[in-house]
Structures are given as C-alpha cells and as structure tokens.
Design an enzyme around this catalytic site. Sequence first.
Site, mmCIF file in Angstrom:
data_model
loop_
_atom_site.group_PDB
_atom_site.id
_atom_site.type_symbol
_atom_site.label_atom_id
_atom_site.label_comp_id
_atom_site.label_asym_id
_atom_site.label_seq_id
_atom_site.Cartn_x
_atom_site.Cartn_y
_atom_site.Cartn_z
ATOM 1 N N GLU A 102 0.847 -1.202 0.000
ATOM 2 C CA GLU A 102 0.000 0.000 0.000
ATOM 3 C C GLU A 102 0.877 1.245 0.000
ATOM 4 O O GLU A 102 1.911 1.292 0.676
ATOM 5 C CB GLU A 102 -0.895 -0.003 1.245
ATOM 6 N N ASP A 104 0.294 5.424 0.466
ATOM 7 C CA ASP A 104 -0.731 6.362 0.932
ATOM 8 C C ASP A 104 -0.320 7.810 0.773
ATOM 9 O O ASP A 104 0.821 8.177 1.061
ATOM 10 C CB ASP A 104 -1.011 6.156 2.431
ATOM 11 N N GLU A 106 -2.201 11.002 2.606
ATOM 12 C CA GLU A 106 -3.259 11.432 3.511
ATOM 13 C C GLU A 106 -3.089 12.926 3.775
ATOM 14 O O GLU A 106 -2.080 13.352 4.336
ATOM 15 C CB GLU A 106 -3.210 10.642 4.817
#
Length: 286
Positions: A102, A104, A106
């Site tokens: 994963e 990310d 954010e």
Amino acid sequence: MSARISVMFVVVGLFFGFGLMDCCVNAAKFDELFQPSWAFDHFDYEGELLKLKLDRNSGAGFGSKSKYMFGKVTVQIKLVEGDSAGTVTAFYMSSDGPNHNEFDFEFLGNTTGEPYSVQTNIYVNGVGNREQRLNLCVSENILYVFIFLVDDTPIRVHSNMEKHGLPFPKDQPMGVYSSIWNADDWATQGGRVKTDWTHSPFIASYKGFEIDACECPASVTAAENAKKCTSNGSNRFWWDEPTMAELNVHQSHQLVWVKAHHMFYDYCTDAARFPVMPAECEHHRH
C-alpha cells in the site's frame, strides 16, 4: 484555505506513469474507472465534478473497478475549505490480503488559515509504520510518484533494495482508492484540535480522473499479469527505461531542499517508536 491538487501515482518496479501498449486503459470519467465503496448517499455529482461529503453520520469513499501493476493514475482534488481540522482526505493504492502492499497520501486538515500537511506511508508485505509528514504549500499540483512528488518536486523516494534483503512491492496488482473521513483523535496537531461539526458537511471535490496503466484482471494469474506488463524484445514499456529508475540531478537537489525546509516528521528518526533504526532507513534515500 483549501488546496487544489493534482495527484499522480508513479511507482518504479511497480511503476505508475505513461503506458504505451495495448494492455493499458485510459479514460477521464469517474464511472468508467471507479465506483463508490461506501456511503453512496454522501456522493454528489455535478457534471464532471464529484463531491464526497463528511458529516457526523459518515464519510465516503470510492475505489477503482480494476487493479493495475504498472502505469499512471491522475486525479485533481480540491481539499476541504476553511476549518478542516480533524478531517483526512486520502488517496492511495493498495493490493488485497494480510500481506498487502500500500502507498498512501493522507491530507490532514487544519484550523482556518493554517496549512494542510500531507502524510505519506508505505506498507510492504502487510507491514506499515513508515510515515513521513510535510507541510503542504498550497499551489496547483501534487504528484504522488513512487517517487512521491509535489508540484513536480520529489518529496519522498522508496527504492528497490532487494539486494540488501529488503522486500519491494513489485508483484501485487493494486487498486486505486480515495476517501474522506474523521480522524480528530490524531489528524490535527496530534489530536489536540477536534472536528468542529458546525462546519459540516466537509466537502472534497474531484475531477480529471485518468488511469493510463497496465490492467491486471482478477481472472489472470500473477505470473501472466507480470509477463504482460513487462517489456520484451518486440515491445518496450517506458517504465523499463533507465531514466525511470532514479531521480535526475535537479530532482535530487529538490528532494534535499524539501526535506530540509518542509519535513517535520520522519519515522526513520523516531527513536521512541523505533529504538533500532528500521533496516530500510539505512539504505533508502527517503
């Protein structure tokens, strides 16, 4: 204050960028590439503009209809305006399963007049806790590359260090996802500033969806997908070109400058969390 950003994923070894061959898909309409994942009643469609809403009842999220191994993903996002404290607008890629990979982005909201910060994180074989945070200068573009870039400026690099015995996320097709949700227990100033629900609904707006990538159908084996997405004698993908394997000299200088002026948290230097420095920190130029 809100930020208008263009987000692009590019990953080397699992490289997102311009695809050149017939395995690739390319479109610009949300419903051709993506579908709502949860809270369908928190989606508003205004022509080509998609809005996700966060209120006391729920946030919302969407995901890609397909998974990809190599290519480029872009979308333009307008983050929550005004007092966005406690909110998180996430844009990320992930494979499935407990040993998933994963990557990310954010975007962490803040009080009115204070800048957003962006937290990046990486999971490899199900192991995360690789956070970095930078103050986000509000301007027009954000690129998430693998190399992560902001305004064409690299802010993070995660290199293939398999030669040092470190796993690299290169063989799991990934979906593309985005969501808005409440995280006022940690998102803004370490959780000290809570979400002010009198300002809800909080809106994140999206447009310009594009995926130009090597699509990996679930019905096809991992080995077949990897073969399809790899250059061979008669066909060559751009991601296998030597220039794609590392930053150029100018980008390397930019990365040093960003880390010196904008980074305010790096897990590699957090001795309280990691008394023993994580192995990749000794080798990667983050």
